[in-house]
Scaffold this active site. Structure first.
Site, PDB file in Angstrom:
ATOM      1  N   HIS A  47       0.806  -1.229   0.000  1.00 34.76           N
ATOM      2  CA  HIS A  47       0.000   0.000   0.000  1.00 34.76           C
ATOM      3  C   HIS A  47       0.836   1.274   0.000  1.00 34.76           C
ATOM      4  CE1 HIS A  47      -3.933  -1.901   1.000  1.00 34.76           C
ATOM      5  NE2 HIS A  47      -3.174  -2.790   1.571  1.00 34.76           N
ATOM      6  N   THR A  49      -8.976   6.556  -1.863  1.00 28.87           N
ATOM      7  CA  THR A  49     -10.329   5.993  -2.025  1.00 28.87           C
ATOM      8  C   THR A  49     -11.380   7.083  -1.815  1.00 28.87           C
ATOM      9  OG1 THR A  49     -10.105   5.235   0.272  1.00 28.87           O
ATOM     10  CG2 THR A  49      -9.901   3.574  -1.460  1.00 28.87           C
TER      11      THR A  49
END
Ligand code: 26W
Length: 658
Positions: free
Chosen positions: A332, A626
């Site tokens: 990530h 996101t």
């Protein structure tokens, strides 16, 4: 009858507790049946290991996915009760910091709704992500006692019968026993890992998966060793606080214990279950997949090996082949400083046997490459180097798949940060751009917009989000555009209400709501956004009659407790907000609203009201993002740098929408 009172005299939390137990008892049979079906069909199971989960509130999500939303809403209406107020009783399940934890929760919702046999494995933190308050403009952190309410966590089921023992600390020596080495432990601490299972309800598909959260307790057999409360806390604190402050040695040591604790508990539980069905252990990779979310569960590789070697007595090569086939890993972040490493002494203090196995994996890795690659590449990719254990290297070497979370991020992993590994294992790298659960971020968060969409293209999109593409055929439909504008105004009016309540500041829903909601971090550049606001303010000071469309800048952000730079930016934003919001000379043309304690539930209120979505991270720094997707999905125009998933959003929506 749960509280032996009638509805009229029930408090909101009694109503909440009753409704939750009704909903939970309605899906527990489905939950059991789902598991029975997996067993009957002997389906391969995947297990998602994440040290963070950010589900937020589950009541309305469970009602939606069970298909009960309208029924319960009308029942509450008939009873003259307010469902929203009852639902507000639920504490956010905030067992995570930000994007990574929320992605895990969105995956749990999506995997259940897609009918996939995937269960989550995590930690049941007694205290979730800190509660943020502003005091004189500064962030202060308060404990988040999410379990300490009348109802506790309404959605969990404690399964003491499924507890496992986790060994931490102590010393180990290997004694030859026939053709394998038997580890002999001494001085180790035994911890009872007790699982609490939370149902993950699929959308209208009779499917309920399991999120298993582990809690550290003292085994009954060991209680004599912990006579004082202080002693007991040594054990129970392993699962009491999310992401302990990593700015000091004790915090780091606790973090490493947490990582091993939930990895060992989860893996032991998985292998125990697998063995119950009599399949040979050397074929476990055919029925079990284990996913490592960031490097926090990277020890899955070594713990899996430990059990296959020490308890199942498999030869190293067989155990290793099964491990690599079973494990997969998501990265990530490309920031090297975020790639976890642990000092050898600390690692040895927490789990000497795991360190031995990692050392053997490292040794075999180096030996296998020695005559094929130059020493530099080997030194840069091996697991143990510079006196430290490199967890990303363990995860990549020990799994068959490594994915990034957006195309740009994955490209950078291959070309830069993990280029050496890409040289070694080109076919292990792939991209899986992040996604979001539109059930939560559109259906639940924005019912007004959902209804307008239903009227225009029917309700199929609620099950299959791709159907939303049909809206593109109506882009010039003036009536639809009018409805969309009305929806946005209504959502903004609702947010303006909340802003008034929370901050006392009046904002006009007719102003542009310009939103930046995400963790506070230098690379996300909240400061750049603030400088632009100051520029606008100075223009207005110079010319108060300057004709601009009024803007309301909304911030939501938590800074890590030890991240002092980020905390000073929070102070800065709050100070500029004070200055601007009280300057009568600019006739309310600018407002800054910094809503405190940003989290999943606050996001659900801000996102539908946004006109502009600020996604201005320094290019290459945001792996994906996101909030960019959630805000775009709710009709905000995106102001973005070509970073993370912004690049792909632009490809999908066209340049005039970003
Ligand atoms: C201490 C603050 C903190 C703690 C944990 C910051 C970051 C983390 C996570 C380990 C990292 C994280 O949340 N990364 C984010 O993961 C998202 C899901 O893949 C991505 O969309 C974001 O770009 C990435 O920053």
């Amino acid at each position: 009858q749960k509280y032996a009172i009638d509805v009229q005299n029930a408090t909101e939390s009694e109503l909440y507790g009753t409704l939750c137990s009704l909903v939970k008892s309605s899906y527990t049979p489905i939950w059991r049946q789902t598991w029975e079906n997996y067993l009957q069909e002997d389906e391969k199971q995947a297990y998602y290991f994440s040290i963070e989960y950010l589900p937020g509130k589950l009541l309305k999500s469970n009602l939606l996915n069970m298909g009960w939303s309208d029924l319960v809403a009308s029942a509450f209406k008939d009873l003259g009760l307010n469902l929203d107020q009852v639902a507000a009783v639920e504490p956010d399940m905030a067992l995570g910091n930000g994007g990574l934890g929320r992605l895990a929760a969105d995956f749990m919702d999506s995997l259940a709704s897609g009918g996939y046999p995937v269960n989550g494995n995590g930690i049941r933190y007694k205290y979730g992500l800190f509660k943020q308050r502003f005091s004189n403009g500064y962030q202060i952190e308060l404990p988040n006692e999410w379990l300490n309410t009348d109802v506790g966590n309404a959605w969990e089921i404690r399964r003491a019968s499924k507890a496992v023992t986790v060994r931490i600390g102590g010393h180990v020596r290997l004694e030859p026993q026939g053709d394998y080495l038997k580890p002999v432990y001494e001085g180790a601490t035994l911890i009872e890992a007790v699982p609490y299972d939370v149902g993950m309800v699929g959308y209208h598909n009779e499917h309920v998966n399991t999120l298993r959260l582990w809690s550290a307790e003292i085994p009954a057999s060991e209680e004599i060793k912990y006579p004082t409360i202080e002693d007991r806390r040594q054990i129970e604190d392993i699962t009491s606080v999310l992401y302990p402050d990593d700015s000091n040695e004790n915090g780091r040591l606790l973090r490493l214990k947490q990582e091993y604790f939930f990895v060992s508990a989860g893996i032991q539980s998985i292998i125990r279950h697998y063995k119950k069905y009599g399949e040979p252990i050397e074929k476990i990779s055919e029925k079990v997949a284990i996913h490592i979310n960031d490097t926090h569960p990277a020890m899955c590789v070594a713990e899996f090996m430990r059990i296959l070697l020490d308890e199942e007595h498999l030869p190293w090569e067989t155990a290793w082949e099964q491990t690599v086939k079973t494990m997969s890993y998501t990265n990530h972040t490309i920031m090297a400083e975020a790639l976890e490493t642990w000092s050898i002494p600390m690692f040895n203090e927490v789990q000497p046997r795991i360190l031995q196995i990692i050392a053997e994996i490292d040794h075999r890795f180096v030996a296998a490459l020695a005559d094929k690659y130059d020493g530099g590449l080997i030194e840069r990719t091996r697991i143990i180097s510079g006196g430290r254990v490199h967890m990303a290297h363990l995860a990549i070497i020990g799994s068959h798949s490594t994915n990034g979370v957006a195309q740009l991020h994955t490209d950078l992993l291959k070309s830069d940060v993990l280029h050496d590994f890409y040289t070694l294992y080109p076919d292990r790298f792939n991209n899986k751009t992040n996604g979001i659960a539109h059930r939560r971020w559109l259906q639940l968060a924005n019912p007004r917009l959902s209804k307008v969409i239903d009227q225009k293209i029917g309700t199929a999109w609620r099950t299959d989000a791709k159907q939303l593409l049909q809206l593109a055929d109506h882009r010039t439909d003036q009536e639809l555009l009018k409805y969309l504008a009305q929806v946005k105004l209504a959502n903004k009016t609702a947010l303006a209400e909340l802003i008034k309540q929370q901050t006392g500041v009046e904002v006009s829903p007719k102003a542009i709501f310009d939103v930046q909601i995400k963790r506070l971090h230098a690379y996300k550049r909240q400061l750049l956004n603030l400088l632009r606001i100051i520029k606008l303010y100075l223009d207005l000071k110079q010319n108060p009659d300057l004709e601009i469309v009024p803007r309301v800048f909304v911030f939501g952000a938590k800074a890590a407790p030890s991240y002092h730079y980020a905390k000073s930016i929070i102070k800065c934003i709050n100070e500029v907000a004070q200055l601007i919001n009280h300057d009568q000379t600019i006739q309310d043309k600018l407002k800054i609203i910094f809503l405190e304690n940003y989290g999943v539930s606050l996001a659900e209120k801000i996102i539908p009201a946004a006109d502009v979505s600020e996604q201005i991270s320094t290019a290459s720094k945001e792996a994906s993002g996101t909030s960019n997707m959630k805000l775009m999905l709710n009709g905000a125009l995106t102001v973005a740098t070509l970073d993370g998933a912004n690049v792909e959003i632009r490809e999908h929506v066209g340049e005039d929408n970003i």
